[in-house]
Design a protein around this motif. Sequence first.
Motif, short mmCIF file in Angstrom:
data_model
loop_
_atom_site.label_atom_id
_atom_site.label_comp_id
_atom_site.label_asym_id
_atom_site.label_seq_id
_atom_site.Cartn_x
_atom_site.Cartn_y
_atom_site.Cartn_z
N PHE A 47 0.82 -1.20 0.00
CA PHE A 47 0.00 0.00 0.00
C PHE A 47 0.86 1.25 0.00
O PHE A 47 1.88 1.32 0.69
N VAL A 48 0.44 2.24 -0.79
CA VAL A 48 1.12 3.53 -0.81
C VAL A 48 0.21 4.63 -0.27
O VAL A 48 0.57 5.34 0.66
N ALA A 49 -0.97 4.77 -0.88
CA ALA A 49 -1.88 5.85 -0.49
C ALA A 49 -3.28 5.51 -0.96
O ALA A 49 -3.45 4.71 -1.88
N THR A 58 -7.81 10.88 3.25
CA THR A 58 -6.68 10.22 2.62
C THR A 58 -5.90 9.40 3.66
O THR A 58 -6.02 9.62 4.86
N SER A 59 -5.12 8.48 3.15
CA SER A 59 -4.28 7.65 4.00
C SER A 59 -2.98 7.38 3.27
O SER A 59 -2.99 7.21 2.03
N VAL A 64 6.03 7.21 2.88
CA VAL A 64 5.81 8.25 1.87
C VAL A 64 5.16 9.50 2.43
O VAL A 64 5.00 10.49 1.71
N LYS A 65 4.80 9.48 3.69
CA LYS A 65 4.16 10.65 4.30
C LYS A 65 5.07 11.87 4.20
O LYS A 65 6.26 11.80 4.48
N GLY A 66 4.49 12.98 3.77
CA GLY A 66 5.25 14.20 3.61
C GLY A 66 5.94 14.31 2.26
O GLY A 66 6.45 15.38 1.92
N ARG A 67 5.98 13.23 1.50
CA ARG A 67 6.63 13.24 0.18
C ARG A 67 5.63 13.03 -0.95
O ARG A 67 5.78 13.61 -2.03
N PHE A 68 4.64 12.18 -0.73
CA PHE A 68 3.66 11.85 -1.76
C PHE A 68 2.31 12.48 -1.41
O PHE A 68 1.95 12.60 -0.23
N THR A 69 1.56 12.83 -2.45
CA THR A 69 0.22 13.37 -2.26
C THR A 69 -0.74 12.70 -3.24
O THR A 69 -0.50 12.71 -4.45
N LEU A 81 -1.11 10.67 -8.20
CA LEU A 81 -0.15 10.50 -7.12
C LEU A 81 1.05 11.38 -7.46
O LEU A 81 1.79 11.08 -8.39
N GLN A 82 1.20 12.45 -6.70
CA GLN A 82 2.35 13.33 -6.86
C GLN A 82 3.44 12.85 -5.92
O GLN A 82 3.22 12.74 -4.71
N MET A 83 4.61 12.56 -6.50
CA MET A 83 5.71 12.00 -5.72
C MET A 83 6.88 12.97 -5.73
O MET A 83 7.42 13.27 -6.81
N ASN A 84 7.25 13.46 -4.58
CA ASN A 84 8.37 14.37 -4.43
C ASN A 84 9.47 13.73 -3.59
O ASN A 84 9.24 12.73 -2.90
N SER A 85 10.65 14.31 -3.68
CA SER A 85 11.80 13.81 -2.90
C SER A 85 11.96 12.30 -3.06
O SER A 85 12.12 11.56 -2.09
N LEU A 86 11.91 11.86 -4.29
CA LEU A 86 11.94 10.43 -4.57
C LEU A 86 13.27 9.81 -4.15
O LEU A 86 14.33 10.44 -4.24
N LYS A 87 13.18 8.56 -3.72
CA LYS A 87 14.33 7.80 -3.27
C LYS A 87 14.45 6.54 -4.13
O LYS A 87 13.45 6.05 -4.66
N PRO A 88 15.66 5.97 -4.23
CA PRO A 88 15.80 4.73 -4.99
C PRO A 88 14.86 3.62 -4.50
O PRO A 88 14.38 2.82 -5.31
N GLU A 89 14.56 3.60 -3.22
CA GLU A 89 13.67 2.57 -2.69
C GLU A 89 12.21 2.78 -3.10
O GLU A 89 11.36 1.92 -2.83
#
Length: 122
Positions: A47-49, A58-59, A64-69, A81-89
């Motif tokens: 699960f992501v969001a 929303t949940s 991903v809290k604080g990075r994805f919306t 799904l807006q994804m910011n501050s993405l990480k390799p993981e």
Amino acid sequence: QVQLVESGGGLVQAGGSLSVSCAASGRTFTRYAMGWFRQAPGKEREFVAAINWSGGSTSYTDSVKGRFTISRDNAKNTVYLQMNSLKPEDTAVYYCAAGWAVLTTPTSYPYWGQGTQVKVTV
């Protein structure tokens, strides 16, 4: 029944941003809560969001809290799904899903898209 088609995946450097979309067919989009899940190679789908029918609830999974919306536009039958501050993981195939409530288990969602690949490089 609803058909779901994801788009917007791609390749991005760590720290970058990416937005994925999921377009739903039919006129019953507002009946459904919508979720985003992801699956990395060799791992279970997670699960992501999720967002309720109106967008008022929303949940997010903790990672991903604080990075994805997550958001939705019911006039366009689309969830984002807006994804910011993405990480390799965060690298995975991202799936959208439609269900009846904002829940975190894949089995709670009867309808799924085909997925879109997101790859985050270092």
